[in-house]
Design a protein around this motif. Structure first.
Motif, mmCIF file in Angstrom:
data_model
loop_
_atom_site.group_PDB
_atom_site.id
_atom_site.type_symbol
_atom_site.label_atom_id
_atom_site.label_comp_id
_atom_site.label_asym_id
_atom_site.label_seq_id
_atom_site.Cartn_x
_atom_site.Cartn_y
_atom_site.Cartn_z
ATOM 1 N N THR A 44 0.482 -1.235 -0.264
ATOM 2 C CA THR A 44 -0.270 -0.113 -0.111
ATOM 3 C C THR A 44 0.845 1.526 -0.079
ATOM 4 N N GLY A 45 2.204 1.033 -1.000
ATOM 5 C CA GLY A 45 2.927 2.012 -1.165
ATOM 6 C C GLY A 45 2.130 3.498 -2.531
ATOM 7 N N PRO A 46 2.597 4.367 -2.733
ATOM 8 C CA PRO A 46 1.944 5.407 -3.651
ATOM 9 C C PRO A 46 1.393 3.995 -5.217
ATOM 10 N N ALA A 47 2.520 3.120 -5.268
ATOM 11 C CA ALA A 47 2.703 2.310 -6.466
ATOM 12 C C ALA A 47 0.945 2.122 -5.901
ATOM 13 N N GLY A 48 0.414 0.896 -5.640
ATOM 14 C CA GLY A 48 -0.202 -0.408 -4.919
ATOM 15 C C GLY A 48 -1.859 0.787 -4.605
ATOM 16 N N LEU A 49 -1.266 1.987 -4.010
ATOM 17 C CA LEU A 49 -3.188 2.980 -4.162
ATOM 18 C C LEU A 49 -3.500 3.216 -5.022
ATOM 19 N N ARG A 50 -3.040 3.413 -5.782
ATOM 20 C CA ARG A 50 -3.414 4.629 -6.935
ATOM 21 C C ARG A 50 -3.396 2.988 -8.071
ATOM 22 N N LEU A 51 -2.585 2.020 -8.080
ATOM 23 C CA LEU A 51 -3.240 1.095 -8.990
ATOM 24 C C LEU A 51 -4.705 0.481 -8.743
ATOM 25 N N ALA A 52 -4.920 -0.156 -7.073
ATOM 26 C CA ALA A 52 -6.037 -0.267 -6.455
ATOM 27 C C ALA A 52 -7.264 1.179 -7.199
ATOM 28 N N GLU A 53 -7.334 1.782 -7.108
ATOM 29 C CA GLU A 53 -7.806 3.190 -7.150
ATOM 30 C C GLU A 53 -7.846 3.049 -8.748
ATOM 31 N N GLN A 54 -7.626 2.969 -9.313
ATOM 32 C CA GLN A 54 -7.708 3.179 -10.501
ATOM 33 C C GLN A 54 -8.644 1.996 -10.962
ATOM 34 N N VAL A 55 -8.739 0.735 -10.764
ATOM 35 C CA VAL A 55 -8.775 -0.543 -11.540
ATOM 36 C C VAL A 55 -9.854 -0.284 -10.379
#
Length: 496
Positions: free
Chosen positions: A87-98
């Motif tokens: 749940t760093g920026p990369a993980g949260l950003r992808l989760a938010e987008q998907v």
């Protein structure tokens, strides 16, 4: 640079490296939030003049107070479309987008609400284009680069520090509103079947999904490579410091300071710095608060961390900077370049482990934030309403969505830039950046932001060679043939 994605050791990447709140003024003067009073410890902590190594950081690890939707351990039906590890920026950003498209997502991390420890610096125009300008807590209208004691470049491109609390809160809010579930645990194992994958956590919980995405950072063992990971390394030591005085203009961020006059009385350090140079990166927040970071742009093998700190001590002493309090301390190690992960494979990757770090600079935050919607689009095409594309066809589409041929080719060019920088001493590095920042801004800005096409990168190279000094041209002619041959060979393999 703190512009770069920082971890030492690798932080859970589920970090960076990045949607629609009211924007703050572009050139905000709002002071960054700190976790400790800047006045409460006066006279208690105080460094020797120019030194800071004896001071302990005042800030303590903190967590966000946010109501997440957790999975129910008693629920035996633990199946999702996508599981994101980290749940760093990369993980949260992808989760938010998907999750915007109704795809069921679960994020797994040992500490989903912990604040990210690193400072992220970005170009303001990049975050503006992503709708993230409201996540910036301090901006500078200009940046500057000290080539040497006699020459300074002033870059008319605003720069900013990302507000970590605002940034993470925004991503969590969007994930929550889209129905993303969370699980607080460490992932031990990832298993794959023909059309489904599963993760096993340290609490015994097993979760299943059509796709597992690894956003857990550079140290991950879940993403596989076909080739040895022969990275270059960027290493840095940074402090957010309360000081009596600093010499920096408050309206200019110091992107690079390559001066070495501070090593005049340190012959050993100066000799080493001439071979493997480091620079200072500085964010002046006000007359008594500044973020300072001594950085080795790239080295192979890794430059000694103690060497970096000793050079920083000498530099601050020379600049007349006495550190009164260290508010935050940052230790950074960023693998750069090296091979891409095996494409395709059963685990998808985003962030540090996926190869998106800029091989020549270490930049990753804004790039990851821009690539996450592209990867999300490829995932949604496969796992949308019909959910007909799974297994190997899914893995092929998502990996090639993140790394199409054009993007793989441009990465080879950026890696060539890294290999060239590895061969330059301090004088060569100064000559290189003197010519680089004299390029048309479209080219140097595009290079730093990873947005140039392969053809544009070739034009940049010709322009750089044409405008470079004769000694710099000699560097290119004598030191670049091997990296150039390697790049051409890799490009040929990619094109086959």
């Amino acid at each position: 640079m703190a512009t770069l994605f920082r971890l030492f050791p690798p932080a859970p990447e589920a970090k960076t490296f990045l949607l629609n709140h009211k924007p703050t003024p572009l050139f905000s003067s709002r002071k960054p939030q700190t976790t400790a009073s800047r006045k409460s410890h006066h006279g208690i902590q105080s460094s020797k003049f120019g030194s800071f190594l004896d001071l302990k950081p005042l800030s303590k690890p903190e967590s966000l107070d946010f109501d997440l939707s957790w999975i129910d351990p008693a629920d035996r039906h633990r199946c999702f479309d996508v599981i994101v590890i980290g749940t760093g920026p990369a993980g949260l950003r992808l989760a938010e987008q998907v999750s915007r498209y109704g795809v069921k997502v679960c994020c797994v991390d040992p500490s989903p609400l912990s604040m990210w420890p690193n400072n992220y610096g970005v170009w303001v125009d990049e975050f503006e284009s992503l709708g993230l300008v409201d996540c910036l807590d301090k901006t500078w209208p200009m940046t500057c680069v000290y080539i040497d004691d006699d020459k300074t470049k002033y870059l008319d491109r605003p720069y900013a520090r990302v507000g970590r609390k605002e940034f993470k809160t925004k991503l969590l809010e969007n994930c929550a509103s889209n129905g993303v579930r969370f699980h607080k645990a460490k992932v031990w194992k990832v298993k794959h079947e023909e059309f489904e994958s599963s993760i096993v956590c340290d609490d015994g919980i097993e979760l299943r999904a059509s796709l597992v995405v690894d956003a857990s950072g550079f140290a991950s063992t879940f993403t596989e490579y076909d080739k040895p990971r022969n990275h270059g390394y960027q290493i840095a030591h940074g402090i957010l410091a309360e000081v009596d005085y600093h010499p920096f203009d408050l309206d200019k961020m110091v992107l690079m300071d390559w001066r070495d006059s501070h090593l005049g009385n340190e012959p050993c350090l100066r000799a080493n710095n001439s071979k493997l140079p480091t620079f200072l990166y500085a964010m002046p927040f006000d007359s008594n608060l500044v973020f300072l970071e001594e950085t080795s742009l790239v080295s192979k093998p890794l430059l000694s961390y103690m060497e970096v700190k000793n050079r920083m001590v000498a530099r601050l002493r020379h600049l007349g900077i006495r550190v009164k309090n260290v508010i935050e301390e940052e230790k950074c190690l960023i693998p750069m370049g090296g091979p891409l992960p095996r494409i395709p494979q059963s685990v998808m990757a985003i962030g540090g482990t996926s190869g998106v770090v800029h091989p020549s600079t270490g930049y990753m935050v804004a790039r990851t934030m821009a690539l996450a919607p592209i990867l999300a689009g490829a995932i949604v095409e496969c796992l949308g309403s019909t959910r007909m594309i799974r297994g190997r066809p899914l893995h092929h589409r998502v990996w090639n969505g993140l790394w199409p041929l054009e993007r793989r080719c441009t990465r080879e060019f950026y890696s060539f830039g890294m290999e060239t920088l590895l061969k330059l001493d301090l004088k060569g590095t100064r000559r290189f950046f003197d010519a680089f920042f004299d390029l048309d801004p479209y080219y140097w800005q595009g290079f730093l932001s990873s947005r140039l096409s392969l053809g544009e990168l070739l034009l940049l190279s010709f322009s750089l060679f044409r405008n470079a000094s004769n000694p710099s041209r000699l560097d290119i002619v004598t030191k670049c043939p091997v990296p150039l041959a390697r790049m051409v060979g890799n490009l040929a393999l990619e094109a086959i």
